[in-house]
Design an enzyme around this catalytic site. Structure first.
Site, mmCIF file in Angstrom:
data_model
loop_
_atom_site.group_PDB
_atom_site.id
_atom_site.type_symbol
_atom_site.label_atom_id
_atom_site.label_comp_id
_atom_site.label_asym_id
_atom_site.label_seq_id
_atom_site.Cartn_x
_atom_site.Cartn_y
_atom_site.Cartn_z
ATOM 1 N N CYS A 88 0.851 -1.187 0.000
ATOM 2 C CA CYS A 88 0.000 0.000 0.000
ATOM 3 C C CYS A 88 0.884 1.233 0.000
ATOM 4 O O CYS A 88 1.880 1.279 0.737
ATOM 5 C CB CYS A 88 -0.876 -0.018 1.255
ATOM 6 S SG CYS A 88 -1.961 1.404 1.403
ATOM 7 N N HIS A 130 -8.956 -4.004 -1.754
ATOM 8 C CA HIS A 130 -7.984 -3.192 -1.015
ATOM 9 C C HIS A 130 -8.413 -1.726 -0.995
ATOM 10 O O HIS A 130 -8.438 -1.086 0.072
ATOM 11 C CB HIS A 130 -6.601 -3.352 -1.666
ATOM 12 C CG HIS A 130 -5.518 -2.536 -1.027
ATOM 13 N ND1 HIS A 130 -4.441 -3.107 -0.387
ATOM 14 C CD2 HIS A 130 -5.345 -1.181 -0.933
ATOM 15 C CE1 HIS A 130 -3.660 -2.133 0.088
ATOM 16 N NE2 HIS A 130 -4.176 -0.960 -0.246
ATOM 17 N N GLU A 131 -8.774 -1.189 -2.163
ATOM 18 C CA GLU A 131 -9.166 0.227 -2.240
ATOM 19 C C GLU A 131 -10.499 0.469 -1.544
ATOM 20 O O GLU A 131 -10.683 1.484 -0.866
ATOM 21 C CB GLU A 131 -9.232 0.691 -3.698
ATOM 22 C CG GLU A 131 -7.924 0.577 -4.470
ATOM 23 C CD GLU A 131 -6.718 1.130 -3.739
ATOM 24 O OE1 GLU A 131 -6.853 2.129 -3.003
ATOM 25 O OE2 GLU A 131 -5.624 0.547 -3.878
ATOM 26 N N HIS A 134 -10.125 0.973 2.111
ATOM 27 C CA HIS A 134 -9.641 2.308 2.503
ATOM 28 C C HIS A 134 -10.811 3.254 2.812
ATOM 29 O O HIS A 134 -10.695 4.134 3.660
ATOM 30 C CB HIS A 134 -8.816 2.942 1.372
ATOM 31 C CG HIS A 134 -7.366 2.569 1.390
ATOM 32 N ND1 HIS A 134 -6.532 2.897 2.441
ATOM 33 C CD2 HIS A 134 -6.583 1.927 0.484
ATOM 34 C CE1 HIS A 134 -5.299 2.459 2.168
ATOM 35 N NE2 HIS A 134 -5.308 1.863 0.985
HETATM 36 CO CO CO Z 1 -3.686 1.026 0.020
#
Ligand code: CO
Length: 145
Positions: A88, A130-131, A134
């Site tokens: 990341c 993953h995004e 966030h």
């Molecule tokens: Co990230």
């Protein structure tokens, strides 16, 4: 377009829940363009708005030479599992093995508020998850067993 500063762990902004985008205006376009430029320069796979300190439900993902803009995503379906290395831009100089769904279906809108549905697998499913995390204040390092 401008390069924005990517904030890093343990900045508190990375732990906040981002807000749904309701205004599809110039400031959103500028954010998206800046995020694409920032992602391009940092040579990453994806970048979410909270990583540049903006708590909006927006991320961009690099797809070959194209940048997919994802706004207000909803995870509609997921199936299977995969294990793989993840890193990341907000957690520099580190990578860990993370388990993710093999396939995900997400609904979102583009910068003009047009609805999009995408089903992606493998590497792209990992990037989307993953995004997406966030936007809910979750970092991949939270998922490392
Ligand atoms: Co990230």
């Amino acid at each position: 377009m401008a390069i924005r500063k990517i904030i890093t762990y343990e900045n508190d902004l990375l732990r906040k829940t981002s807000k749904v985008v309701t205004r599809f205006d110039e400031s959103l376009f500028e954010l998206l363009d800046d995020m694409k430029e920032t992602l391009k320069k940092s040579d990453g796979v994806g970048l979410a708005a909270p990583q540049v300190g903006v708590l909006k439900r927006v991320f961009v993902i690099s797809l070959n030479n194209y940048y997919l803009e994802v706004i207000n995503p909803v995870l509609k379906k997921q199936s299977g599992t995969q294990k793989g290395q993840e890193g990341c831009l907000s957690v520099p100089n580190r990578s860990e093995e993370v388990v993710r769904p093999k396939t995900v279906t997400m609904e979102f809108v583009d910068r003009y508020n047009n609805p999009v549905t995408m089903t992606v697998s493998d590497f792209m499913a990992r990037a989307f998850c993953h995004e997406f995390d966030h936007l809910n204040g979750i970092l991949y390092i939270d998922l490392v067993k």
